[in-house]
Design a protein around this motif. Structure first.
Motif, PDB file in Angstrom:
ATOM      1  N   GLU A   1       0.809  -1.219   0.000  1.00  0.00           N
ATOM      2  CA  GLU A   1       0.000   0.000   0.000  1.00  0.00           C
ATOM      3  C   GLU A   1       0.844   1.272   0.000  1.00  0.00           C
ATOM      4  O   GLU A   1       0.303   2.375   0.136  1.00  0.00           O
ATOM      5  CB  GLU A   1      -0.953  -0.001   1.202  1.00  0.00           C
ATOM      6  CG  GLU A   1      -1.934  -1.164   1.209  1.00  0.00           C
ATOM      7  CD  GLU A   1      -2.774  -1.218  -0.063  1.00  0.00           C
ATOM      8  OE1 GLU A   1      -3.165  -0.135  -0.557  1.00  0.00           O
ATOM      9  OE2 GLU A   1      -3.024  -2.321  -0.559  1.00  0.00           O
ATOM     10  N   GLY A   2       2.146   1.142  -0.134  1.00  0.00           N
ATOM     11  CA  GLY A   2       3.006   2.314  -0.206  1.00  0.00           C
ATOM     12  C   GLY A   2       3.175   3.067   1.102  1.00  0.00           C
ATOM     13  O   GLY A   2       3.603   4.219   1.101  1.00  0.00           O
ATOM     14  N   VAL A   3       2.877   2.416   2.218  1.00  0.00           N
ATOM     15  CA  VAL A   3       2.970   3.097   3.519  1.00  0.00           C
ATOM     16  C   VAL A   3       4.414   3.464   3.837  1.00  0.00           C
ATOM     17  O   VAL A   3       4.708   4.582   4.272  1.00  0.00           O
ATOM     18  CB  VAL A   3       2.385   2.205   4.631  1.00  0.00           C
ATOM     19  CG1 VAL A   3       2.602   2.842   6.013  1.00  0.00           C
ATOM     20  CG2 VAL A   3       0.907   1.959   4.384  1.00  0.00           C
ATOM     21  N   TYR A   4       5.337   2.532   3.627  1.00  0.00           N
ATOM     22  CA  TYR A   4       6.754   2.786   3.909  1.00  0.00           C
ATOM     23  C   TYR A   4       7.284   3.901   3.011  1.00  0.00           C
ATOM     24  O   TYR A   4       7.989   4.807   3.478  1.00  0.00           O
ATOM     25  CB  TYR A   4       7.537   1.488   3.695  1.00  0.00           C
ATOM     26  CG  TYR A   4       9.037   1.614   3.842  1.00  0.00           C
ATOM     27  CD1 TYR A   4       9.636   1.575   5.095  1.00  0.00           C
ATOM     28  CD2 TYR A   4       9.859   1.731   2.721  1.00  0.00           C
ATOM     29  CE1 TYR A   4      11.015   1.669   5.236  1.00  0.00           C
ATOM     30  CE2 TYR A   4      11.238   1.823   2.847  1.00  0.00           C
ATOM     31  CZ  TYR A   4      11.814   1.786   4.107  1.00  0.00           C
ATOM     32  OH  TYR A   4      13.179   1.879   4.229  1.00  0.00           O
TER      33      TYR A   4
ATOM     34  N   LEU B   1      -0.127  10.724  -2.464  1.00  0.00           N
ATOM     35  CA  LEU B   1      -0.548   9.746  -3.461  1.00  0.00           C
ATOM     36  C   LEU B   1      -1.322   8.611  -2.799  1.00  0.00           C
ATOM     37  O   LEU B   1      -0.973   8.156  -1.716  1.00  0.00           O
ATOM     38  CB  LEU B   1       0.663   9.163  -4.204  1.00  0.00           C
ATOM     39  CG  LEU B   1       1.396  10.131  -5.141  1.00  0.00           C
ATOM     40  CD1 LEU B   1       2.603   9.441  -5.750  1.00  0.00           C
ATOM     41  CD2 LEU B   1       0.465  10.624  -6.234  1.00  0.00           C
ATOM     42  N   PRO B   2      -2.349   8.120  -3.440  1.00  0.00           N
ATOM     43  CA  PRO B   2      -3.141   7.041  -2.826  1.00  0.00           C
ATOM     44  C   PRO B   2      -2.464   5.678  -2.973  1.00  0.00           C
ATOM     45  O   PRO B   2      -1.899   5.348  -4.013  1.00  0.00           O
ATOM     46  CB  PRO B   2      -4.444   7.072  -3.630  1.00  0.00           C
ATOM     47  CG  PRO B   2      -4.022   7.585  -4.983  1.00  0.00           C
ATOM     48  CD  PRO B   2      -2.924   8.572  -4.721  1.00  0.00           C
ATOM     49  N   GLY B   3      -2.456   4.911  -1.900  1.00  0.00           N
ATOM     50  CA  GLY B   3      -2.076   3.507  -1.895  1.00  0.00           C
ATOM     51  C   GLY B   3      -0.931   3.136  -2.790  1.00  0.00           C
ATOM     52  O   GLY B   3       0.161   3.678  -2.728  1.00  0.00           O
TER      53      GLY B   3
ATOM     54  N   THR C   1       4.539   3.993  -8.332  1.00  0.00           N
ATOM     55  CA  THR C   1       4.713   4.291  -9.756  1.00  0.00           C
ATOM     56  C   THR C   1       4.540   5.781 -10.037  1.00  0.00           C
ATOM     57  O   THR C   1       3.793   6.174 -10.925  1.00  0.00           O
ATOM     58  CB  THR C   1       3.694   3.501 -10.606  1.00  0.00           C
ATOM     59  OG1 THR C   1       2.371   3.774 -10.114  1.00  0.00           O
ATOM     60  CG2 THR C   1       3.953   2.017 -10.534  1.00  0.00           C
ATOM     61  N   PRO C   2       5.207   6.667  -9.293  1.00  0.00           N
ATOM     62  CA  PRO C   2       4.966   8.092  -9.452  1.00  0.00           C
ATOM     63  C   PRO C   2       5.568   8.693 -10.709  1.00  0.00           C
ATOM     64  O   PRO C   2       5.297   9.845 -11.016  1.00  0.00           O
ATOM     65  CB  PRO C   2       5.623   8.689  -8.207  1.00  0.00           C
ATOM     66  CG  PRO C   2       6.720   7.744  -7.907  1.00  0.00           C
ATOM     67  CD  PRO C   2       6.167   6.391  -8.237  1.00  0.00           C
ATOM     68  N   TRP C   3       6.414   7.929 -11.434  1.00  0.00           N
ATOM     69  CA  TRP C   3       6.979   8.510 -12.650  1.00  0.00           C
ATOM     70  C   TRP C   3       5.961   8.575 -13.783  1.00  0.00           C
ATOM     71  O   TRP C   3       6.180   9.195 -14.792  1.00  0.00           O
ATOM     72  CB  TRP C   3       8.207   7.712 -13.099  1.00  0.00           C
ATOM     73  CG  TRP C   3       7.948   6.245 -13.174  1.00  0.00           C
ATOM     74  CD1 TRP C   3       7.407   5.542 -14.201  1.00  0.00           C
ATOM     75  CD2 TRP C   3       8.184   5.306 -12.145  1.00  0.00           C
ATOM     76  NE1 TRP C   3       7.283   4.220 -13.892  1.00  0.00           N
ATOM     77  CE2 TRP C   3       7.772   4.046 -12.626  1.00  0.00           C
ATOM     78  CE3 TRP C   3       8.714   5.397 -10.858  1.00  0.00           C
ATOM     79  CZ2 TRP C   3       7.879   2.883 -11.867  1.00  0.00           C
ATOM     80  CZ3 TRP C   3       8.819   4.238 -10.115  1.00  0.00           C
ATOM     81  CH2 TRP C   3       8.401   3.015 -10.615  1.00  0.00           C
ATOM     82  N   ASP C   4       4.833   7.917 -13.596  1.00  0.00           N
ATOM     83  CA  ASP C   4       3.749   8.034 -14.570  1.00  0.00           C
ATOM     84  C   ASP C   4       3.321   9.505 -14.616  1.00  0.00           C
ATOM     85  O   ASP C   4       3.108  10.148 -13.596  1.00  0.00           O
ATOM     86  CB  ASP C   4       2.569   7.157 -14.127  1.00  0.00           C
ATOM     87  CG  ASP C   4       1.479   7.102 -15.178  1.00  0.00           C
ATOM     88  OD1 ASP C   4       0.970   8.181 -15.535  1.00  0.00           O
ATOM     89  OD2 ASP C   4       1.144   6.001 -15.620  1.00  0.00           O
ATOM     90  N   SER C   5       3.189  10.046 -15.789  1.00  0.00           N
ATOM     91  CA  SER C   5       2.904  11.481 -15.930  1.00  0.00           C
ATOM     92  C   SER C   5       1.588  11.880 -15.277  1.00  0.00           C
ATOM     93  O   SER C   5       1.393  13.042 -14.940  1.00  0.00           O
ATOM     94  CB  SER C   5       2.874  11.863 -17.411  1.00  0.00           C
ATOM     95  OG  SER C   5       1.864  11.134 -18.099  1.00  0.00           O
ATOM     96  N   LEU C   6       0.693  10.920 -15.096  1.00  0.00           N
ATOM     97  CA  LEU C   6      -0.579  11.258 -14.469  1.00  0.00           C
ATOM     98  C   LEU C   6      -0.459  11.337 -12.954  1.00  0.00           C
ATOM     99  O   LEU C   6      -1.328  11.892 -12.294  1.00  0.00           O
ATOM    100  CB  LEU C   6      -1.628  10.200 -14.847  1.00  0.00           C
ATOM    101  CG  LEU C   6      -1.979  10.107 -16.329  1.00  0.00           C
ATOM    102  CD1 LEU C   6      -2.975   8.972 -16.556  1.00  0.00           C
ATOM    103  CD2 LEU C   6      -2.567  11.424 -16.820  1.00  0.00           C
ATOM    104  N   LEU C   7       0.619  10.749 -12.404  1.00  0.00           N
ATOM    105  CA  LEU C   7       0.717  10.644 -10.957  1.00  0.00           C
ATOM    106  C   LEU C   7       1.887  11.410 -10.367  1.00  0.00           C
ATOM    107  O   LEU C   7       1.844  11.826  -9.225  1.00  0.00           O
ATOM    108  CB  LEU C   7       0.848   9.158 -10.550  1.00  0.00           C
ATOM    109  CG  LEU C   7      -0.314   8.242 -10.932  1.00  0.00           C
ATOM    110  CD1 LEU C   7       0.039   6.802 -10.596  1.00  0.00           C
ATOM    111  CD2 LEU C   7      -1.573   8.644 -10.185  1.00  0.00           C
ATOM    112  N   GLY C   8       2.948  11.567 -11.135  1.00  0.00           N
ATOM    113  CA  GLY C   8       4.182  12.085 -10.577  1.00  0.00           C
ATOM    114  C   GLY C   8       4.079  13.539 -10.160  1.00  0.00           C
ATOM    115  O   GLY C   8       3.752  14.403 -10.966  1.00  0.00           O
ATOM    116  N   PRO C   9       4.371  13.858  -8.897  1.00  0.00           N
ATOM    117  CA  PRO C   9       4.365  15.258  -8.456  1.00  0.00           C
ATOM    118  C   PRO C   9       5.543  16.013  -9.055  1.00  0.00           C
ATOM    119  O   PRO C   9       6.574  15.441  -9.389  1.00  0.00           O
ATOM    120  CB  PRO C   9       4.497  15.133  -6.926  1.00  0.00           C
ATOM    121  CG  PRO C   9       5.155  13.807  -6.700  1.00  0.00           C
ATOM    122  CD  PRO C   9       4.678  12.916  -7.798  1.00  0.00           C
TER     123      PRO C   9
END
Length: 432
Positions: free
Chosen positions: A391-394, A405-407, A412-420
């Protein structure tokens, strides 16, 4: 009156201390000594130097409660011990036997100074060299070593001495309030260190953590490991005592197996003392010289969240979960192709539990140049993250840019839709 010196090194405790026990029986008075050696302090992590002072104060308090004292000197270890021997008339030095070149050279120089050096076990559960294969001087593979290790009888755990009588008239010396030597950065929240704190941690671990260890030791968010590694590294805890107390308890078998791994690396290092500078098993690997990638890895700015989380935990705490030690080491050596020595040096500069045998042994194992029987094994950081931090807690705990970011998206934050915007793209593809 006969005086006997006990030189403390990586055995900073009173319980289960064979060298101190033997010296107390042999000499009428015992001179416990620790030398703050600038040559060693300069090479040590600042986190370990800071912890050492608290450990020495705790050890001195313990010795004084038994009627003795801890003599602290600052300088070359052999020079200072030889001077104390001349001052007190002592001719024998009891020491816990180490496995590094530093330990071997120190013992040899003490002998050259005219002192009788008596070495004792205490650094490991089973002393290096006590179990050997028929075909060589040490085990090169863990599984057969484990079988021999488990079959080998363990020595008895020794109690704390009833009394330590130190000679009168010897200046005990001061333990400094701080030392400026050392490498790397300091952790934000230092761990309470010393035998007193270590034994409290051990009791808490046995009471409330050990039973769940087999199922949860790789659970990154839970951090459900013993957190005794620094206590073992400084010798504030006896590994033998920890193994004896844990082995018959629920969860004990898996924990004791980790102590066997620790012993394994020590017996390898005893036989191959160049473990920190040469490949144990040369693979003719062509390592890349990539300062920018190495810097990004050290700072936790690789763009691979699980790697960055581990590296930032190291900088923040002077500690890293064992699972992320493997993940980050594999990313540096296998994905980036940077030499394992660069990674091992960075770990050694920051880890509170940094130990020559374990650090270099584990780095070489991951890099494929050490004792792994599968030197080309795959080690995909994304799969590791999804398995051990689903769940990405660590990740969100140590990489604040990803905290919103959720869960599983934190993996996978390098995805252009997700990456800050304030988190970098990956410097290399970690796989899928």
């Amino acid at each position: 009156m006969a005086h006997t010196i006990v030189l403390f090194t990586q055995d900073l405790r009173l319980h289960d201390h064979p060298a101190l026990h033997a010296a107390s029986r042999e000499g009428e008075t015992v001179l416990p000594v620790f030398v703050l050696d600038p040559a060693l302090l300069r090479r040590s992590a600042r986190n370990r130097v800071r912890a050492l002072l608290d450990i020495l104060n705790d050890l001195r308090d313990g010795l004084r409660s038994l009627g003795g004292d801890l003599v602290v000197r600052h300088g070359d270890t052999v020079t200072e011990v030889a001077a104390l021997a001349r001052e007190t008339g002592a001719d024998t030095v009891h020491v816990t036997e180490g496995v590094t070149r530093t330990a071997t050279n120190r013992a040899e120089r003490l002998r050259e100074a005219g002192l009788r050096v008596v070495s004792h076990p205490g650094l490991t559960v089973v002393p290096p060299g006590d179990v050997t294969p028929a075909s060589g001087d040490h085990y090169k593979v863990f599984t057969p070593y484990l079988r021999a290790w488990e079959a080998h009888p363990w020595r008895s755990v020794l109690p704390e001495p009833d009394e330590v009588r130190s000679p009168e008239g010897v200046d005990p010396g001061k333990i400094p309030a701080r030392l400026d030597e050392g490498r790397g950065s300091l952790a934000e929240r230092p761990l309470a260190m010393g035998e007193t704190a270590a034994r409290q941690r051990l009791c808490s671990w046995l009471d409330s953590g050990l039973a769940h260890y087999a199922d949860r030791h790789d659970d990154l968010p839970a951090g459900a490991t013993s957190h005794l590694s620094a206590d073992l590294r400084f010798g504030c805890l006896s590994p033998l005592e920890a193994a004896v107390l844990a082995r018959d308890e629920p969860g004990g078998a898996e924990f004791v197996r980790q102590l066997a791994w620790r012993d394994f690396h020590h017996q390898v290092t005893a036989a191959f003392p160049d473990m920190g500078i040469r490949d144990y098993r040369p693979r003719d690997t062509r390592w890349r010289d990539d300062p920018a990638a190495l810097k990004a890895w050290k700072e936790g700015r690789t763009g691979v969240p699980i790697v960055d989380a581990g590296m930032r935990q190291l900088l923040r705490e002077g500690f890293m979960h064992n699972r992320t030690r493997m993940i980050t080491a594999a990313f540096l050596t296998r994905t980036l192709g940077v030499h394992w020595r660069a990674g091992a040096e960075h770990f050694a500069d920051h880890l509170l539990d940094g130990d020559v045998a374990n650090n270099n042994g584990n780095w070489q194992w991951v890099a494929g140049t050490g004792n792994d029987t599968r030197p080309n094994r795959a080690f995909n950081p994304l799969r590791q993250a999804r398995r051990f931090d689903p769940e990405g807690v660590y990740v969100r705990r140590y990489v604040p840019e990803l905290a919103e970011l959720p869960g599983r998206a934190a993996h996978t934050p390098w995805d252009s839709l997700l990456g800050p915007d304030d988190y970098p793209p990956p410097i290399a593809s970690p796989g899928s």
